[in-house]
Design a protein around this motif. Sequence first.
Motif, PDB file in Angstrom:
ATOM      1  N   GLY A 243       1.013  -1.329  -0.075  1.00 39.52           N
ATOM      2  CA  GLY A 243       0.009   0.059   0.137  1.00 39.52           C
ATOM      3  C   GLY A 243       0.891   1.223   0.039  1.00 39.52           C
ATOM      4  N   LYS A 244       0.353   2.220  -0.544  1.00 42.12           N
ATOM      5  CA  LYS A 244       1.202   3.526  -0.437  1.00 42.12           C
ATOM      6  C   LYS A 244       1.233   4.315   0.547  1.00 42.12           C
ATOM      7  CE  LYS A 244      -2.599   6.579  -2.265  1.00 42.12           C
ATOM      8  NZ  LYS A 244      -2.921   7.565  -3.337  1.00 42.12           N
ATOM      9  N   ASP A 245       0.566   3.905   1.620  1.00 43.01           N
ATOM     10  CA  ASP A 245       0.630   4.241   2.901  1.00 43.01           C
ATOM     11  C   ASP A 245       2.008   3.996   3.362  1.00 43.01           C
ATOM     12  OD1 ASP A 245      -0.769   1.757   2.763  1.00 43.01           O
ATOM     13  OD2 ASP A 245      -0.748   1.925   4.840  1.00 43.01           O
ATOM     14  N   MET A 247       4.775   4.075   1.710  1.00 42.53           N
ATOM     15  CA  MET A 247       5.985   4.963   1.165  1.00 42.53           C
ATOM     16  C   MET A 247       7.176   5.262   1.896  1.00 42.53           C
ATOM     17  SD  MET A 247       3.906   7.047  -2.005  1.00 42.53           S
ATOM     18  CE  MET A 247       3.836   6.247  -3.684  1.00 42.53           C
ATOM     19  N   ASP A 248       6.738   6.038   2.989  1.00 44.72           N
ATOM     20  CA  ASP A 248       7.580   6.408   4.202  1.00 44.72           C
ATOM     21  C   ASP A 248       8.438   5.627   4.615  1.00 44.72           C
ATOM     22  OD1 ASP A 248       7.303   9.230   3.427  1.00 44.72           O
ATOM     23  OD2 ASP A 248       6.018   9.629   4.902  1.00 44.72           O
ATOM     24  N   SER A 249       7.870   4.218   4.624  1.00 38.97           N
ATOM     25  CA  SER A 249       8.385   3.179   5.225  1.00 38.97           C
ATOM     26  C   SER A 249       9.482   2.714   4.153  1.00 38.97           C
ATOM     27  CB  SER A 249       7.394   1.956   5.172  1.00 38.97           C
ATOM     28  OG  SER A 249       7.186   1.411   6.598  1.00 38.97           O
ATOM     29  N   THR A 250       9.431   2.519   2.929  1.00 38.17           N
ATOM     30  CA  THR A 250      10.273   2.271   2.080  1.00 38.17           C
ATOM     31  C   THR A 250      11.460   3.415   2.211  1.00 38.17           C
ATOM     32  OG1 THR A 250       8.748   1.610   0.257  1.00 38.17           O
ATOM     33  CG2 THR A 250      10.853   2.345  -0.437  1.00 38.17           C
ATOM     34  N   ARG A 251      11.117   4.575   2.476  1.00 38.11           N
ATOM     35  CA  ARG A 251      12.301   5.687   2.497  1.00 38.11           C
ATOM     36  C   ARG A 251      13.047   5.442   3.704  1.00 38.11           C
ATOM     37  NH1 ARG A 251       7.562   8.904   0.759  1.00 38.11           N
ATOM     38  NH2 ARG A 251       7.785   8.944  -1.707  1.00 38.11           N
ATOM     39  N   THR A 267      10.028  -1.622  -5.709  1.00 36.16           N
ATOM     40  CA  THR A 267       8.754  -1.431  -4.850  1.00 36.16           C
ATOM     41  C   THR A 267       7.547  -0.715  -5.652  1.00 36.16           C
ATOM     42  OG1 THR A 267      10.215  -0.927  -3.036  1.00 36.16           O
ATOM     43  CG2 THR A 267       7.968  -0.720  -2.711  1.00 36.16           C
ATOM     44  N   LEU A 268       6.527  -1.535  -5.653  1.00 39.45           N
ATOM     45  CA  LEU A 268       5.278  -1.032  -6.306  1.00 39.45           C
ATOM     46  C   LEU A 268       4.318  -0.722  -5.177  1.00 39.45           C
ATOM     47  CD1 LEU A 268       4.999  -3.511  -9.303  1.00 39.45           C
ATOM     48  CD2 LEU A 268       5.878  -1.096  -9.454  1.00 39.45           C
ATOM     49  N   TYR A 269       3.318   0.124  -5.574  1.00 39.03           N
ATOM     50  CA  TYR A 269       2.208   0.628  -4.442  1.00 39.03           C
ATOM     51  C   TYR A 269       0.790   0.461  -5.040  1.00 39.03           C
ATOM     52  CZ  TYR A 269       6.570   2.666  -2.339  1.00 39.03           C
ATOM     53  OH  TYR A 269       7.694   2.868  -1.681  1.00 39.03           O
ATOM     54  N   TRP A 270      -0.016   0.185  -4.223  1.00 38.96           N
ATOM     55  CA  TRP A 270      -1.345   0.583  -4.610  1.00 38.96           C
ATOM     56  C   TRP A 270      -2.243   1.148  -3.576  1.00 38.96           C
ATOM     57  CZ3 TRP A 270      -0.777  -5.274  -4.208  1.00 38.96           C
ATOM     58  CH2 TRP A 270      -0.984  -5.694  -3.165  1.00 38.96           C
ATOM     59  N   GLY A 327      -5.281  -4.545 -11.436  1.00 41.07           N
ATOM     60  CA  GLY A 327      -4.231  -4.208 -11.630  1.00 41.07           C
ATOM     61  C   GLY A 327      -3.504  -3.441 -10.320  1.00 41.07           C
ATOM     62  N   ILE A 328      -2.334  -2.638 -10.512  1.00 35.76           N
ATOM     63  CA  ILE A 328      -1.890  -1.878  -9.398  1.00 35.76           C
ATOM     64  C   ILE A 328      -1.947  -0.404  -9.795  1.00 35.76           C
ATOM     65  CG2 ILE A 328       0.282  -1.428  -8.137  1.00 35.76           C
ATOM     66  CD1 ILE A 328       1.031  -4.574  -9.067  1.00 35.76           C
ATOM     67  N   THR A 329      -2.752   0.274  -9.166  1.00 40.86           N
ATOM     68  CA  THR A 329      -2.727   1.799  -9.406  1.00 40.86           C
ATOM     69  C   THR A 329      -2.647   2.474  -7.935  1.00 40.86           C
ATOM     70  OG1 THR A 329      -5.286   2.244  -9.181  1.00 40.86           O
ATOM     71  CG2 THR A 329      -4.305   1.443 -11.457  1.00 40.86           C
ATOM     72  N   GLN A 330      -2.213   3.743  -8.271  1.00 48.80           N
ATOM     73  CA  GLN A 330      -1.845   4.279  -6.635  1.00 48.80           C
ATOM     74  C   GLN A 330      -3.277   5.164  -6.353  1.00 48.80           C
ATOM     75  OE1 GLN A 330       1.745   5.942  -6.158  1.00 48.80           O
ATOM     76  NE2 GLN A 330       2.993   4.751  -7.066  1.00 48.80           N
ATOM     77  N   LYS A 331      -4.200   4.883  -7.419  1.00 46.84           N
ATOM     78  CA  LYS A 331      -5.516   5.483  -6.799  1.00 46.84           C
ATOM     79  C   LYS A 331      -6.097   5.003  -5.849  1.00 46.84           C
ATOM     80  CE  LYS A 331      -9.067   6.482  -9.963  1.00 46.84           C
ATOM     81  NZ  LYS A 331      -9.316   6.523 -11.490  1.00 46.84           N
ATOM     82  N   ASP A 332      -6.666   5.745  -4.817  1.00 50.67           N
ATOM     83  CA  ASP A 332      -7.330   5.313  -4.017  1.00 50.67           C
ATOM     84  C   ASP A 332      -8.770   4.665  -4.590  1.00 50.67           C
ATOM     85  OD1 ASP A 332      -5.584   5.781  -2.004  1.00 50.67           O
ATOM     86  OD2 ASP A 332      -6.578   7.582  -1.466  1.00 50.67           O
TER      87      ASP A 332
END
Length: 501
Positions: A243-245, A247-251, A267-270, A327-332
């Motif tokens: 999940g894109k929530d 993203m900061d975890s990745t960083r 890394t990919l996010y949804w 699919g995998i989109t970063q849209k909520d």
Amino acid sequence: MIENGADYVRREIENIDPRAVNRVRQEKNAGLKPLENTEDGVVLRFAPNPNGPLSLGHSRGIVINNHYAVRYKGKIVLRFDDTDTVVKPPLIEAYEWIIEDFEWLTGSKPDITIKASERMPIYLEYADKLLSEGYGYVCECSSDDFKKHRISMAPCPHRNRPTQENMELWNIMQKGGMKPGDAIIRVKTDMTLPNPALRDWPAWRIQKNIHPLVGGLYNVWPLLDFQSAIEDHEQGVTHIIRGKDLMDSTRKQILLYNHFGWTYPETLYWGRVSVHDQGSFSTSTMREDIDSGVYNGWDDPRLPTLMSMRKRGYDPEAITSFWTEMGITQKDVAISLESLNAVNSAKIDPTSRRISVILDPVEIEITGDVPKKAVLPSHPDDASLGNRVHSTKMGRFIIERLDQEDKIRLKDFADIENIDDNYHIVSTKKSDDRKIINWISAESVRDCTLVIPDGPDLSRKSCLVENAELIVGEVIQMERSGFAKVMEWSDDSRVLHWLHR
RNA sequence: GCUCGUGUAGUGUAGUUCGGUCCAUCAUGACGGACUCUCGAUCCGUCGACCCGGGUUCAAAUCCCGGCACGAGCACCA
């Protein structure tokens, strides 16, 4: 030039780029996009918290990650992130439930299954390394105090402790010499980083609750960003889809990887998923409501758990293609169950036997030359599913109260008409386009209960059903109304659970 | 406040990297029709969208600038 018009422009474009005037009509790219950097193998992971069984939202993680693992002939790791014993304490049964959900959905076992709680020795080793290399420190600030430092970008008083002192305090923490909240281990990044989330982030905290798997063996437990980072490296994870929530975890984790000299996975996010017409169900709330008796269990038909969906009659392939098509989109996204149900219908319709169920019954008598028996196909498009045979000698029939019109056709049986308050048979053949209704011979009618989830309630409707040899667990289609799962089927009790239209 | 992300029909998506028959793809939905002994299945048709405003260009969903909206992170949860 203007008066030369479109043709002129077209020729000009053709001179510039011939392909521009010769494009093929747009088509939709089907399926999930390919992954980048797959040359050296592919290892993915699905990392749930076993504080309860999986819900529909989790299934996206299983479906997508497993899809790529299969597609690239790689591996998928099922990892239980069970390092929190306070806020989201592990539920001992959930480990097995999650494995079952995984297998139900994918039809296969995970290539590797690990539990974070059993990998503690490894994490502790890396914590030692972090501290001894001066890239971490024991911080005794309260969370409020540290928040001030984080905002002001100023180092806290503990930041520049000598390594030796950090090691000693860390030792005390591990041995249980400090209380929860007294101290934590922070990764020493940089307090002046523009993104406040990355400034000296927390890696370990003191936690003394009993863990259902390892008991009271540890007084310190890693936090997600540390544990997950280390474990992904240990397992050789190449691609993380989450999940894109996070993203900061990745960083945060990349900073740690840089320190250790490792390369972070692709890394990919949804985006977030919510369901229309359905409130949010958190695992912990569901757990409380089950304990207090609001729901009958984790597989209660009102709950969005995979256990519940499996029980209700959803086909795992329907769930799989639903997520795959998204699919995998970063849209909520706000999905509607209607779409999922449409996919599920397509999947189960060809194999679902038809049965007549009457909710608001009325008995009618038909006079005239009524056939002595009825033979009805169990499926309109598949003769191999057999026939339903019912005696109709008595000439008495059950139909829906609302279907009592003057001219009706009992499906696959007879045209009838109401003359002077009595139904007479007109023809056994379908003679016109009068309304076709489902019915049950009064000689083979049985009592039944239809259970329907109705928001926060579960309504149990008594109904009548034709006598049929149904199998507990099969999904049937109730003629003219929708699909249902056979939950009980004996002379003592017949229970159907509504699935969807 | 700081940081990050996302805006295409009712819903979910394709196309955006590298501007070009894109008057924008597919599915679902709604509506209508054909067929069918279910309100199922199948088939056909219709409806419906590029967040807004500028700019660059022969040409912008796509590039640039500026807005707006929504979401997330800044937990001793995952």
